[in-house]
Design an enzyme around this catalytic site. Structure first.
Site, PDB file in Angstrom:
ATOM      1  N   MET A   1      50.589  65.511  99.398  1.00 17.39           N
ATOM      2  CA  MET A   1      51.674  65.512  99.687  1.00 17.39           C
ATOM      3  C   MET A   1      52.149  63.854  98.615  1.00 17.39           C
ATOM      4  O   MET A   1      51.758  63.356  98.151  1.00 17.39           O
ATOM      5  CB  MET A   1      51.911  64.648 100.990  1.00 17.39           C
ATOM      6  N   PRO A   2      52.982  65.041  97.701  1.00 16.89           N
ATOM      7  CA  PRO A   2      54.449  63.878  96.873  1.00 16.89           C
ATOM      8  C   PRO A   2      54.619  62.369  97.580  1.00 16.89           C
ATOM      9  O   PRO A   2      54.696  61.686  98.659  1.00 16.89           O
ATOM     10  CB  PRO A   2      55.509  64.105  96.465  1.00 16.89           C
ATOM     11  N   LEU A   3      53.873  61.074  96.315  1.00 10.54           N
ATOM     12  CA  LEU A   3      54.464  59.935  96.782  1.00 10.54           C
ATOM     13  C   LEU A   3      55.799  59.171  97.001  1.00 10.54           C
ATOM     14  O   LEU A   3      55.816  58.545  97.744  1.00 10.54           O
ATOM     15  CB  LEU A   3      53.432  59.098  96.233  1.00 10.54           C
ATOM     16  N   TRP A  17      68.169  61.467 106.075  1.00 11.69           N
ATOM     17  CA  TRP A  17      69.180  60.912 107.311  1.00 11.69           C
ATOM     18  C   TRP A  17      69.757  59.855 106.407  1.00 11.69           C
ATOM     19  O   TRP A  17      69.562  59.225 106.074  1.00 11.69           O
ATOM     20  CB  TRP A  17      67.717  59.919 107.798  1.00 11.69           C
ATOM     21  N   TYR A  67      69.247  64.978 112.090  1.00  5.47           N
ATOM     22  CA  TYR A  67      70.340  64.509 110.941  1.00  5.47           C
ATOM     23  C   TYR A  67      71.103  65.158 110.655  1.00  5.47           C
ATOM     24  O   TYR A  67      72.002  65.122 110.324  1.00  5.47           O
ATOM     25  CB  TYR A  67      69.068  64.041 109.832  1.00  5.47           C
ATOM     26  N   SER A  69      69.491  48.124 104.316  1.00  3.95           N
ATOM     27  CA  SER A  69      71.176  47.725 104.475  1.00  3.95           C
ATOM     28  C   SER A  69      72.279  47.671 104.564  1.00  3.95           C
ATOM     29  O   SER A  69      72.785  47.220 105.137  1.00  3.95           O
ATOM     30  CB  SER A  69      70.967  47.009 102.921  1.00  3.95           C
ATOM     31  N   SER A  85      68.833  58.886  98.588  1.00  2.82           N
ATOM     32  CA  SER A  85      71.046  58.572  98.159  1.00  2.82           C
ATOM     33  C   SER A  85      70.889  60.393  98.033  1.00  2.82           C
ATOM     34  O   SER A  85      70.245  60.914  98.220  1.00  2.82           O
ATOM     35  CB  SER A  85      69.862  57.535  96.932  1.00  2.82           C
TER      36      SER A  85
END
Length: 325
Positions: free
Chosen positions: A14-16, A22, A50, A216, A264
């Site tokens: 599983m890639p980090l 979302w 989502y 944030s 992003s």
């Protein structure tokens, strides 16, 4: 550039770093996924709730599969079972809808999104007359058994949990014939989750951090609260290593072997977020970042009742966040 991976107990890598989706608007998420794949992302984190899986599916259809840019077996795709679909009879149809939307034949990982169930049906947030949620009595252990059947059918390669506490994880382990491989929870230096991560790693579960940059952008942030990305220690390390504050927060996680799914839709940030494997913090620097922990949880579903914002599910017997961890 294949991002470094964590080995799951299933044998899967599983890639980090994965792309979080979302709050990625339809109309933007397709391009974000295509761009992420083009710069080396091999892990996409999705969820039925989502509302953007059909558009992610368009990107996957164009770029993943035989004769396309990315072979399917190189891609790790996660999705999540929503709270209204916990009844055992609803689990496979919910997965089939996600597979159809994503235009995939199987998922690499399927998570139970929350431990508690909402009333069955197609309204994702069924409400009582007073505005509170209508719950369903299905226990997550019953839901888990239905999820296990999906692995037997080859529709899902691994199962996991999201927003479960340590006691609930152990409860699942006590009945599981297919053990959970991953726990996904909110995690960032303000909410380091050290005890929960240790609990999981001792039991063979990898941990994925959502909102790894501290979220944030959340609507309910108090304007006086400090901002994680503006913490002096984060800014100092960003300057030292020639990176962005976001890269510092992500590097802290991957160095702890915690998977991150920063969201992003901005190409420059998508690219930046995966470039966290060419520098390493000293133990002292890790300690400085660890010292930011305040056990601050930002992502708690809220409701407005009588004009006051209150945690939506805190009175539910399966609410996960009343326990210490």
């Amino acid at each position: 550039m294949a991002a470094s991976c964590v080995l799951l107990h299933t044998g899967q890598k599983m890639p980090l770093i994965g792309l979080g989706t979302w709050k990625s608007e339809p109309g933007q998420v397709k391009a974000a996924v295509k761009y992420a794949l083009s710069v080396g992302y091999r892990h996409i984190d999705c969820a039925a709730i989502y509302g953007n899986e059909p558009e992610i599916g368009e990107a996957l259809k164009e770029d993943v599969g035989p004769g396309k840019a990315v072979p399917r077996e190189e891609l790790f795709v996660t999705s999540k079972l929503w709270n209204t679909k916990h009844h055992p009879e609803d689990v496979e149809p919910a997965l089939q809808k996600t597979l159809a939307d994503l235009q995939l034949e199987y998922l690499d990982l399927y998570l139970m999104h929350w431990p508690y169930a909402f009333e069955r049906g197609d309204n994702p947030f069924p409400k009582n007359a007073d505005g509170t949620i209508c719950y369903d009595s299905t226990h997550y252990k019953e839901t888990w058994k239905a999820l296990e059947a999906l692995v037997a059918k080859g529709l899902v390669r691994a199962l996991g949990l999201s927003n479960f506490n340590s006691r609930q994880i152990d409860d699942i382990l006590s009945v599981a014939s297919v053990r959970p491989a991953v726990l996904q929870v909110e995690c960032h230096p303000y909410l380091a989750q050290n005890e929960l991560i240790a609990h999981c790693q001792a039991r063979g579960l990898a941990v994925t951090a959502y909102s790894p940059l501290g979220s944030s952008d959340r609507a309910w942030r108090d304007p006086d609260e400090p901002v994680l990305l503006e913490e002096p220690v984060v800014l100092a390390l960003a300057e030292k290593y020639g990176g962005s504050p976001a890269q510092i927060l992500l590097r802290w996680q991957v160095q702890r072997k915690v998977i991150c799914i920063p969201k992003s839709i901005t190409p420059s940030r998508i690219l930046q977020n995966i470039k966290v494997f060419d520098f390493t913090f000293s133990p002292e620097e890790m300690k400085q970042l660890n010292a930011l922990n305040k056990n601050w949880r930002h992502i708690v579903p809220m409701l407005t009742v009588d004009g006051k914002r209150v945690p939506r599910d805190a009175g539910h017997p399966l609410y996960p966040f009343n326990d210490p961890y």
